[in-house]
Scaffold this motif. Structure first.
Motif, PDB file in Angstrom:
ATOM      1  N   PHE A 176       0.838  -1.202   0.000  1.00  8.63           N
ATOM      2  CA  PHE A 176       0.000   0.000   0.000  1.00  8.63           C
ATOM      3  C   PHE A 176       0.872   1.250   0.000  1.00  8.63           C
ATOM      4  N   ASN A 177       0.420   2.286  -0.685  1.00  6.76           N
ATOM      5  CA  ASN A 177       1.188   3.529  -0.713  1.00  6.76           C
ATOM      6  C   ASN A 177       0.736   4.496   0.379  1.00  6.76           C
ATOM      7  N   SER A 178       0.524   3.945   1.575  1.00  2.00           N
ATOM      8  CA  SER A 178       0.211   4.730   2.762  1.00  2.00           C
ATOM      9  C   SER A 178       0.651   3.933   3.972  1.00  2.00           C
ATOM     10  N   GLN A 179       1.122   4.620   5.002  1.00  2.00           N
ATOM     11  CA  GLN A 179       1.481   3.911   6.229  1.00  2.00           C
ATOM     12  C   GLN A 179       0.249   3.495   7.011  1.00  2.00           C
ATOM     13  N   ASN A 180      -0.919   4.039   6.634  1.00  2.00           N
ATOM     14  CA  ASN A 180      -2.176   3.710   7.300  1.00  2.00           C
ATOM     15  C   ASN A 180      -3.297   3.698   6.263  1.00  2.00           C
ATOM     16  N   PRO A 181      -3.368   2.618   5.438  1.00  4.40           N
ATOM     17  CA  PRO A 181      -4.315   2.606   4.323  1.00  4.40           C
ATOM     18  C   PRO A 181      -5.776   2.557   4.733  1.00  4.40           C
ATOM     19  N   GLY A 182      -6.064   2.063   5.949  1.00  8.69           N
ATOM     20  CA  GLY A 182      -7.445   1.847   6.361  1.00  8.69           C
ATOM     21  C   GLY A 182      -7.978   0.552   5.763  1.00  8.69           C
ATOM     22  N   PHE A 183      -8.932  -0.075   6.465  1.00  6.71           N
ATOM     23  CA  PHE A 183      -9.494  -1.350   6.011  1.00  6.71           C
ATOM     24  C   PHE A 183     -10.967  -1.362   6.402  1.00  6.71           C
ATOM     25  N   LEU A 184     -11.833  -0.984   5.464  1.00  7.54           N
ATOM     26  CA  LEU A 184     -13.255  -0.829   5.731  1.00  7.54           C
ATOM     27  C   LEU A 184     -14.010  -1.949   5.031  1.00  7.54           C
ATOM     28  N   ILE A 185     -14.429  -2.975   5.790  1.00  2.99           N
ATOM     29  CA  ILE A 185     -15.226  -4.073   5.236  1.00  2.99           C
ATOM     30  C   ILE A 185     -16.669  -3.582   5.100  1.00  2.99           C
ATOM     31  N   ILE A 186     -17.196  -3.630   3.901  1.00  7.06           N
ATOM     32  CA  ILE A 186     -18.477  -2.993   3.601  1.00  7.06           C
ATOM     33  C   ILE A 186     -19.600  -3.526   4.487  1.00  7.06           C
ATOM     34  N   ALA A 187     -19.770  -4.846   4.537  1.00  7.61           N
ATOM     35  CA  ALA A 187     -20.880  -5.419   5.307  1.00  7.61           C
ATOM     36  C   ALA A 187     -20.759  -5.092   6.788  1.00  7.61           C
ATOM     37  N   ASN A 188     -19.547  -5.193   7.337  1.00  7.13           N
ATOM     38  CA  ASN A 188     -19.348  -4.892   8.753  1.00  7.13           C
ATOM     39  C   ASN A 188     -19.643  -3.432   9.058  1.00  7.13           C
ATOM     40  N   ALA A 189     -19.215  -2.540   8.152  1.00  4.54           N
ATOM     41  CA  ALA A 189     -19.424  -1.113   8.381  1.00  4.54           C
ATOM     42  C   ALA A 189     -20.891  -0.741   8.281  1.00  4.54           C
ATOM     43  N   VAL A 190     -21.591  -1.305   7.295  1.00  4.51           N
ATOM     44  CA  VAL A 190     -22.989  -0.925   7.056  1.00  4.51           C
ATOM     45  C   VAL A 190     -23.932  -1.582   8.061  1.00  4.51           C
ATOM     46  N   PHE A 191     -23.751  -2.887   8.276  1.00  3.87           N
ATOM     47  CA  PHE A 191     -24.682  -3.616   9.140  1.00  3.87           C
ATOM     48  C   PHE A 191     -24.171  -3.805  10.567  1.00  3.87           C
ATOM     49  N   GLY A 192     -22.893  -3.487  10.802  1.00  2.00           N
ATOM     50  CA  GLY A 192     -22.344  -3.675  12.135  1.00  2.00           C
ATOM     51  C   GLY A 192     -21.858  -2.410  12.791  1.00  2.00           C
ATOM     52  N   SER A 193     -22.313  -1.251  12.321  1.00  2.00           N
ATOM     53  CA  SER A 193     -21.848   0.016  12.890  1.00  2.00           C
ATOM     54  C   SER A 193     -22.286   0.152  14.346  1.00  2.00           C
ATOM     55  N   ASN A 194     -21.574   0.986  15.080  1.00  2.00           N
ATOM     56  CA  ASN A 194     -21.872   1.219  16.499  1.00  2.00           C
ATOM     57  C   ASN A 194     -21.979   2.718  16.765  1.00  2.00           C
ATOM     58  N   PRO A 195     -23.178   3.236  17.076  1.00  2.00           N
ATOM     59  CA  PRO A 195     -24.460   2.529  17.190  1.00  2.00           C
ATOM     60  C   PRO A 195     -24.996   2.119  15.812  1.00  2.00           C
ATOM     61  N   PRO A 196     -25.984   1.208  15.781  1.00  2.00           N
ATOM     62  CA  PRO A 196     -26.503   0.730  14.503  1.00  2.00           C
ATOM     63  C   PRO A 196     -27.161   1.845  13.687  1.00  2.00           C
ATOM     64  N   ILE A 197     -27.048   1.720  12.367  1.00  2.00           N
ATOM     65  CA  ILE A 197     -27.786   2.614  11.477  1.00  2.00           C
ATOM     66  C   ILE A 197     -29.280   2.309  11.600  1.00  2.00           C
ATOM     67  N   ASN A 198     -30.096   3.326  11.552  1.00  2.00           N
ATOM     68  CA  ASN A 198     -31.549   3.131  11.604  1.00  2.00           C
ATOM     69  C   ASN A 198     -31.954   2.118  10.536  1.00  2.00           C
ATOM     70  N   PRO A 199     -32.608   1.001  10.920  1.00  2.00           N
ATOM     71  CA  PRO A 199     -32.971  -0.042   9.944  1.00  2.00           C
ATOM     72  C   PRO A 199     -33.759   0.484   8.754  1.00  2.00           C
ATOM     73  N   ASP A 200     -34.590   1.518   8.965  1.00  2.00           N
ATOM     74  CA  ASP A 200     -35.384   2.056   7.860  1.00  2.00           C
ATOM     75  C   ASP A 200     -34.479   2.600   6.746  1.00  2.00           C
ATOM     76  N   VAL A 201     -33.325   3.137   7.140  1.00  2.00           N
ATOM     77  CA  VAL A 201     -32.370   3.646   6.147  1.00  2.00           C
ATOM     78  C   VAL A 201     -31.856   2.495   5.284  1.00  2.00           C
ATOM     79  N   LEU A 202     -31.529   1.373   5.915  1.00  2.00           N
ATOM     80  CA  LEU A 202     -30.979   0.236   5.192  1.00  2.00           C
ATOM     81  C   LEU A 202     -32.050  -0.492   4.389  1.00  2.00           C
ATOM     82  N   VAL A 203     -33.285  -0.536   4.914  1.00  2.00           N
ATOM     83  CA  VAL A 203     -34.395  -1.128   4.163  1.00  2.00           C
ATOM     84  C   VAL A 203     -34.583  -0.398   2.844  1.00  2.00           C
TER      85      VAL A 203
END
Length: 225
Positions: A176-203
């Motif tokens: 990676f061309n960064s010392q801190n590239p970040g690693f954002l897993i889509i499903a974990n971020a969207v469905f596992g956020s803390n606190p959870p995203i309002n379900p109506d938004v995801l529906v």
């Protein structure tokens, strides 16, 4: 006169943008070995710098990249990450690497992004199906089957994945061309956020039944704990 003012403002904007859009800026010194505390240190790029007179080779080295990690998990992959946390000498140098182990028959790095880095993936063992999705419609999927010795580039910030289609374990190195590239897993971020995203938004956003959204939020919320 107004035209001259506009031209000057435009040039200033262009010049400032070159700094705004830089990722890991070039260092003005040989190195800045990261330390946890401020004693005898200077704060640079998110970390304090160790006194260069007491820096040792251990600050720039790592052992164990040849050791496979356990992939008996739900997704079937594991990562040995070489970043500023594991190799303090990487601080301010704008690079990171990782060894990725994939379980046989379907181990994968799930769809994810690195918001601050382009990735170069090099397969050492096995056969991977790798791909990324472009950031604008029609959202083209660009994929390739990679064998040992093959390399694949994933542009910065794009959603991508790797999937082991072989019957044996697979191993790859990612740079990676960064010392801190970040690693954002889509499903974990969207469905596992803390606190959870309002379900109506995801529906509405994913056009899913609310029971499915609730199930996924519970599943990925538990995985992130």
């Amino acid at each position: 006169m107004k035209g001259a003012h506009f031209l000057v403002a435009f040039l200033l904007l262009v010049l400032s943008s070159s700094y705004v859009f830089a990722y890991d800026p070039s260092s003005l010194q040989d190195f800045c070995v990261a330390i946890n505390g401020s004693k005898d240190g200077v704060f640079v790029n998110g970390n304090f710098c160790k006194d260069p007179m007491i820096v040792t080779a251990d600050d720039f080295s790592f052992s164990g990249l040849n050791i496979p990690l356990n992939t008996t998990n739900q997704i079937g992959f594991n990562i040995t990450l070489l970043n500023v946390d594991t190799v303090p000498g990487l601080n301010t140098l704008g690079i990171a690497m990782a060894r990725i182990d994939y379980a046989a028959n379907g181990g994968e790095t799930p769809p994810h992004t690195h918001p601050r880095a382009t990735e170069m993936l090099i397969v050492l063992e096995g056969t991977l199906y790798a791909g990324f999705v472009t950031s604008s419609q029609p959202y083209r999927l660009i994929t390739k089957v990679l064998n040992a010795g093959d390399a694949f580039v994933i542009p910065i910030g794009l959603v991508h994945f790797q999937f082991n289609i072989g019957k044996t374990n697979a191993v790859a190195i990612a740079a990676f061309n960064s010392q801190n590239p970040g690693f954002l897993i889509i499903a974990n971020a969207v469905f596992g956020s803390n606190p959870p995203i309002n379900p109506d938004v995801l529906v509405k956003g994913f056009q899913l039944d609310k029971d499915v959204v609730n199930y996924l939020q519970k599943k990925f919320g538990d995985n992130n704990n």
